[in-house]
Design a protein around this motif. Structure first.
Motif, PDB file in Angstrom:
ATOM      1  N   GLU A  70       0.833  -1.214   0.000  1.00  0.00           N
ATOM      2  CA  GLU A  70       0.000   0.000   0.000  1.00  0.00           C
ATOM      3  C   GLU A  70       0.861   1.255   0.000  1.00  0.00           C
ATOM      4  O   GLU A  70       0.576   2.232  -0.715  1.00  0.00           O
ATOM      5  N   GLU A  71       1.939   1.254   0.810  1.00  0.00           N
ATOM      6  CA  GLU A  71       2.824   2.408   0.870  1.00  0.00           C
ATOM      7  C   GLU A  71       3.585   2.593  -0.447  1.00  0.00           C
ATOM      8  O   GLU A  71       3.835   3.727  -0.873  1.00  0.00           O
ATOM      9  N   TRP A  99       1.314   4.266  -2.765  1.00  0.00           N
ATOM     10  CA  TRP A  99       1.180   5.681  -2.404  1.00  0.00           C
ATOM     11  C   TRP A  99       2.352   6.491  -2.962  1.00  0.00           C
ATOM     12  O   TRP A  99       2.164   7.560  -3.534  1.00  0.00           O
ATOM     13  N   THR A 157       2.138   7.406  -6.658  1.00  0.00           N
ATOM     14  CA  THR A 157       1.012   8.190  -7.172  1.00  0.00           C
ATOM     15  C   THR A 157       1.392   9.613  -7.548  1.00  0.00           C
ATOM     16  O   THR A 157       0.569  10.370  -8.077  1.00  0.00           O
ATOM     17  N   ASN A 170       4.607  14.851   4.615  1.00  0.00           N
ATOM     18  CA  ASN A 170       4.805  13.501   4.088  1.00  0.00           C
ATOM     19  C   ASN A 170       6.200  12.948   4.382  1.00  0.00           C
ATOM     20  O   ASN A 170       6.471  11.789   4.088  1.00  0.00           O
TER      21      ASN A 170
END
Length: 615
Positions: A243-244, A247, A250, A259
């Motif tokens: 998932e990271e 991210w 993206t 961030n």
């Protein structure tokens, strides 16, 4: 206070570190079973505990005055490794054991030393005047074990102590060590031995040393639960990492202040994933089955054999049928390997006869690994000059095949003489399983194999639809694989239904009843008041059925008929396997199919009739 303290110890050779910052304590009176995969570092840890090698980092502190003795995994080929021995080319058992005491006691203790040596030799039933060099490998190992025990060390380190020992010796050793009032650390593949002795389990896994502080049975349950929990944790970690990673791809500007912490966390997750050492895979054993043999594998009738004045087998009879899985049990030197050769027609009996069945393809696994050339690599031994192997209906590159047996490309190019005992056994299994066979002969196959490979081999052999003949001293392995046993007892070999525990139960019943159950088939056939079969329980005597003259003639002719039918069936199978067979006329093919079916039916009828008349 600990006898030995292991503090942040690390050690490695080529590849990943065997041990990485491990710590542990050895206390007085503990019996520690050391487990781990082949090559995990078990023997290396024992060598460090004995002071033979030093760790790369960390310390091993042995309390002052504590004496440590170690029994190595293999019998030394160079006797100079055993210390200073009397001159000459022949050394007595007593001199080898006595030499192990040098430097262990003071000069004034010479009487005590000799008494300790003589007592140990007596306990282990060893002839002090026997020549060490002339002994079998199993007896040599027994002498070296006596050498280690006779020093009465505070900590005894045993590396595969049951290798090459017969069952009576293993049982004696179990009993002796269970009463040993000092501390014991041992490596073993023998699960019965481990379960009987270990009060604490250490496990080396991926560079870490786990102290389970329980017996073997409890360890198995906890280990399974731990592996399941680890698998779930890794799956959750990998899901979050994925998932990271999505991210970061993206296009969000990771340099923005809010961030930066998430980016740093992602980098740390990547580092953790890169450092994770996954559990080593399990060897993928796959027995290659040849075309079926005849229903009869061997008929052995009243055979006797002796080496000089020493009888090995006397008036022994048995019948081996396709699919039988037979374990051969007996003391070292009883003649187990000789009996194997007699059963397979490789050795001619002094009297009696052996009739072999048809279409037998035999593969042999030897306990001394003599079929492996120590000067050749694993690749060269298994491939025999070829880069590709025929495995079933497909071909496979030799390197890919060896990876199934846990050999990395680097290890596959290593000479056999540099491999560990477990690696040599895996190499021999890899070679054995390239050869299609319908009769497999295993002589001590379990030596040095880790538990996972051992359990997989058990599973393969239990499901194997050919015939298995196996010499083994591994009680758990025998219980899990064989359907019957031939046991060398005081009056010669006898047959029993079932594995090791079934044999022991049968002997106990026989002794309590004062009977003679478990007779060999030779005795069953010769005596009218013997049991009809060699069942383990003591059964009432049954009078032999009296045959008419016609039935006697039929019984005499049945073996010839069976052999003719088996040969005919084998020839028809070979003909039908030809590439152009099914290009023939359909009526001829149908006629052959009907003839084959009839021959197989006649063979089944002949066997049923044979069993009825013999019974």
């Amino acid at each position: 206070m600990s006898l030995i303290a292991i503090e942040e110890v690390s050690i490695g050779f080529a590849g990943p570190q065997l041990l990485e910052s491990v710590s542990a304590r050895i206390e007085i009176g503990q019996r520690i079973g050391l487990l781990g995969r082949n090559g995990a570092g078990k023997t290396t840890l024992l060598r460090m505990l004995s002071g033979q090698i030093q760790p790369d980092n960390g310390t091993i502190n042995v309390r002052q005055g504590v004496q440590v003795a170690r029994l190595t995994q293999d019998v030394p080929t160079d006797l100079s490794e055993l210390g200073e021995l009397p001159g000459g080319d022949a050394h007595s058992v007593r001199s080898v054991v006595l030499a192990g005491q040098i430097g262990k006691q003071g000069v004034d203790d010479s009487w005590a030393i000799e008494h300790a040596v003589d007592t140990t030799l007596s306990q282990m039933n060893l002839d002090p005047d026997a020549i060490f060099e002339s002994l079998s490998s199993g007896m040599k190992r027994r002498v070296l074990l006596a050498r280690s025990i006779s020093t009465s060390p505070d900590v005894l380190l045993l590396d595969e102590p049951t290798n090459h020992l017969d069952i009576p010796s293993i049982l004696w050793l179990e009993d002796f060590l269970s009463r040993w009032d000092k501390t014991l650390v041992f490596i073993t593949h023998d699960r019965s031995f481990l379960q009987k002795l270990a009060t604490r389990i250490w496990e080396i896994d991926r560079g870490r040393l786990f102290d389970w502080s329980c017996d073997y049975e409890t360890f198995l349950k906890r280990k399974q639960q731990t592996l399941e929990a680890e698998e779930k944790q890794n799956a959750l970690f990998d899901k979050r990492l994925a998932e990271e990673e999505r991210w970061i791809r993206t296009g969000i500007k990771a340099r923005r202040t809010r961030n930066e912490g998430r980016v740093r966390a992602l980098k740390e997750m990547r580092n953790q994933r890169a450092q994770r050492r996954t559990q080593e895979g399990t060897a993928k054993l796959n027995l290659q089955t040849a075309a079926r043999s005849g229903a009869l594998v061997a008929e052995v009738e009243s055979i006797s054999f002796a080496y000089g004045d020493t009888p090995i087998v006397t008036d022994f009879s048995t019948t081996l049928m396709r699919g039988d899985k037979i374990g051969i049990i007996g003391p070292n030197g009883a003649g187990k390997t000789t009996l194997l050769k007699l059963l397979l027609g490789q050795l001619k009996p002094d009297s009696g006869k052996v009739r072999l069945g048809t279409n037998l393809k035999v593969t042999y696994f030897d306990q001394l690994r003599d079929t492996l050339d120590p000067e050749l690599t694993v690749h060269e031994n298994v491939g025999e000059g070829s880069e590709r192997l025929q495995i079933g209906d497909t071909t496979q590159h030799i390197m890919g095949y060896l990876q199934d047996y846990l050999f990395t490309p680097e290890r596959a190019r290593t000479k056999v003489k540099f491999l560990s005992g477990g690696e040599k056994n895996r190499a021999l299994l890899a070679k054995l399983m390239t050869k299609p066979a319908n009769v497999i002969v295993l002589d001590e196959p379990t030596n040095d194999l880790d538990a996972e490979t051992l359990e997989l081999l058990e599973e393969q052999l239990a499901e194997y639809n050919g015939t298995l003949l196996m010499v083994s001293h591994d009680r758990t392995f025998l219980n899990n694989v064989v359907t019957s046993t031939i046991v060398f007892e005081a009056d010669g070999p006898r047959e029993y239904v079932g594995g090791y525990d079934d044999w022991r139960a049968a002997v106990a019943r026989r002794e309590s009843a004062g009977g003679d159950g478990g007779k060999s088939k030779a005795a069953a056939k010769k005596s009218a008041d013997s049991p009809a079969t060699s069942a383990p329980a003591v059964t009432p005597t049954v009078a032999a059925k009296k045959l008419s003259y016609k039935e006697k003639r039929e019984l005499e002719q049945l073996p010839v008929l069976i052999e003719q039918l088996e040969s005919k069936i084998a020839e028809m199978h070979d003909a039908m396997a030809a590439a152009d067979y099914y290009q023939r006329d359909g009526e001829l093919i149908a006629k052959d199919a009907a003839e084959l079916k009839q021959a197989e039916s006649d063979l089944e009828t002949a066997y049923s009739r044979w069993e009825l008349l013999e019974g």
